[in-house]
Structure formats: structure tokens, C-alpha cells
Design a protein around this motif. Structure first.
Motif, short mmCIF file in Angstrom:
data_model
loop_
_atom_site.label_atom_id
_atom_site.label_comp_id
_atom_site.label_asym_id
_atom_site.label_seq_id
_atom_site.Cartn_x
_atom_site.Cartn_y
_atom_site.Cartn_z
N PHE A 88 -0.76 18.11 -22.48
CA PHE A 88 -0.19 17.22 -21.46
C PHE A 88 -1.31 16.33 -20.96
N GLN A 89 -1.04 15.04 -20.86
CA GLN A 89 -2.05 14.09 -20.39
C GLN A 89 -1.80 13.75 -18.93
N ALA A 90 -2.80 14.03 -18.11
CA ALA A 90 -2.70 13.71 -16.68
C ALA A 90 -2.48 12.21 -16.51
N ARG A 91 -1.77 11.85 -15.45
CA ARG A 91 -1.52 10.45 -15.13
C ARG A 91 -2.38 10.05 -13.94
N TYR A 92 -3.02 8.89 -14.06
CA TYR A 92 -3.87 8.36 -12.99
C TYR A 92 -3.43 6.94 -12.70
N VAL A 93 -3.06 6.68 -11.44
CA VAL A 93 -2.61 5.36 -11.04
C VAL A 93 -3.81 4.44 -10.89
N MET B 22 0.99 9.57 -5.28
CA MET B 22 1.44 10.94 -4.98
C MET B 22 2.35 11.47 -6.08
N ASP B 23 3.23 10.62 -6.62
CA ASP B 23 4.11 11.05 -7.71
C ASP B 23 3.30 11.47 -8.93
N ALA B 24 2.28 10.69 -9.28
CA ALA B 24 1.45 11.00 -10.44
C ALA B 24 0.70 12.32 -10.23
N VAL B 25 0.12 12.49 -9.05
CA VAL B 25 -0.62 13.72 -8.76
C VAL B 25 0.33 14.92 -8.79
N SER B 26 1.51 14.77 -8.22
CA SER B 26 2.49 15.86 -8.23
C SER B 26 2.87 16.24 -9.66
N ASP B 27 3.03 15.24 -10.50
CA ASP B 27 3.34 15.48 -11.92
C ASP B 27 2.19 16.22 -12.59
N ASN B 28 0.97 15.82 -12.30
CA ASN B 28 -0.19 16.50 -12.88
C ASN B 28 -0.25 17.96 -12.45
N ILE B 29 -0.04 18.20 -11.16
CA ILE B 29 -0.10 19.57 -10.65
C ILE B 29 1.02 20.42 -11.25
N SER B 30 2.20 19.85 -11.36
CA SER B 30 3.32 20.64 -11.90
C SER B 30 3.16 20.95 -13.38
N ASN B 31 2.31 20.20 -14.08
CA ASN B 31 2.09 20.45 -15.50
C ASN B 31 0.75 21.08 -15.82
N GLY C 118 0.82 -1.21 0.00
CA GLY C 118 0.00 0.00 0.00
C GLY C 118 0.85 1.25 0.00
N VAL C 119 1.95 1.23 0.76
CA VAL C 119 2.87 2.37 0.79
C VAL C 119 3.42 2.63 -0.61
N THR C 120 3.78 1.56 -1.31
CA THR C 120 4.34 1.71 -2.66
C THR C 120 3.31 2.30 -3.62
N VAL C 121 2.09 1.79 -3.58
CA VAL C 121 1.04 2.32 -4.47
C VAL C 121 0.73 3.77 -4.13
N ASP C 122 0.63 4.08 -2.84
CA ASP C 122 0.35 5.46 -2.43
C ASP C 122 1.46 6.41 -2.87
N ARG C 123 2.71 5.95 -2.79
CA ARG C 123 3.84 6.79 -3.23
C ARG C 123 3.74 7.07 -4.72
N MET D 29 -5.76 12.34 -0.23
CA MET D 29 -6.14 10.93 -0.04
C MET D 29 -4.92 10.02 -0.12
N ALA D 30 -4.04 10.28 -1.06
CA ALA D 30 -2.82 9.46 -1.20
C ALA D 30 -1.91 9.63 0.02
N GLN D 31 -1.78 10.85 0.51
CA GLN D 31 -0.96 11.10 1.70
C GLN D 31 -1.52 10.38 2.92
N ARG D 32 -2.83 10.43 3.10
CA ARG D 32 -3.46 9.78 4.25
C ARG D 32 -3.30 8.26 4.15
N GLY D 33 -3.46 7.72 2.96
CA GLY D 33 -3.26 6.28 2.77
C GLY D 33 -1.82 5.88 3.06
N TYR D 34 -0.90 6.69 2.61
CA TYR D 34 0.53 6.45 2.85
C TYR D 34 0.81 6.43 4.35
#
Length: 136
Positions: free
Chosen positions: A43-48, A22-31, A14-19, A107-112
Motif C-alpha cells: 500500500f502506498q501512503a498518500r501525501y497531499v 486529514m483524509d489522506a492521513v486517515s487513509d494512511n493510518i487505516s492501511n 485552507g480548510v479544503t486543503v486541510d480536510r 498539524m492538519a487538524q490545527r490548520g483546519y
């Protein structure tokens, strides 16, 4: 003891998936403000995409089943001062909603955090069992 190890394995997955989430969401926000020519894809948003490992067995945890991509069409925005603007003054922007991305990030941070707590609690239980076994 296998219960403790299953808990650690499941929470660690779960920690790995949440990480990765978070990486995908951060990439979406930065773009979110990445402009492209109207002749190009936005730019195409990434969704895990998460999926259960050995679904129904009670063990195995979760894994990243793939990455889904957002809409390549994005949205066309008037920005005549942008060097990428077409003859009509338009650029293509990603169709990313900041509010939704921030919700996903929370949500990803709380899961992590929750999964890390499970790992810590299981490790403490394991250490306690070892101490009992040693007669300490």
C-alpha cells in the motif's frame, strides 16, 4: 470589503486543503497493517502536496497541487501465519510510520481549526459592517 472577502476565500481554501490532508492521513493510518503478497506492491501512503494560488499576489489562498505516493516497495515482514505469505513466510507491508502520521494529523487538524476561526471572524466583521451600513 474586499479584504474581508479575500480573508474568507483564503481561509476557505485552507480548510479544503486541510480536510484533504486529514483524509489522506486517515487513509494512511487505516492501511498501516495492510499486508500484500511479496510479489505485489505495498500500500502506498498518500501525501497531499499544497501549492499557493497566484503566489506573491497576496490573494488566492492555497490549493491541492497533487498527491504524492509513498514507496511501493514497502517492507518485507515475516508473518508465516498470514494467508498471503510467500513460501518463505513473508508478506509486504507499507512503509508508514504511525508517529509521523499522527503528527501530520494533528498539524492538519490545527490548520483546519485555525482557518475556520479566520472564516468566522471575517464573517462577523462583514455582519458588523452591514449593521453599520443599515444604521443599526
Amino acid at each position: 470589503m474586499t479584504g474581508i472577502f479575500n480573508a474568507i476565500d483564503s481561509a476557505a481554501s485552507g480548510v479544503t486543503v486541510d480536510r484533504k490532508w486529514m483524509d489522506a492521513v486517515s487513509d494512511n493510518i487505516s492501511n498501516i497493517n495492510t499486508a500484500r503478497r511479496t510479489s505485489e506492491n505495498a500500500f502506498q501512503a498518500r501525501y497531499v502536496v499544497a501549492q499557493a494560488v497566484d503566489y506573491g499576489s497576496g490573494a488566492g489562498g492555497v490549493q491541492v497541487g497533487g498527491i504524492a505516493l509513498g514507496d511501493a516497495q514497502g517492507r518485507v515482514v515475516s508473518d508465516p501465519d498470514n494467508p498471503l505469505a510467500d513460501a518463505d513466510g513473508n508478506v509486504r507491508m507499507p512503509d508508514i510510520d504511525l508517529g509521523s502520521e499522527m503528527t501530520q494529523l494533528i498539524m492538519a487538524q490545527r490548520g483546519y481549526q485555525a482557518n475556520l476561526k479566520v472564516v468566522e471572524a471575517a464573517q462577523e466583521s462583514y455582519q458588523g459592517a452591514i449593521s453599520v451600513g443599515r444604521g443599526v
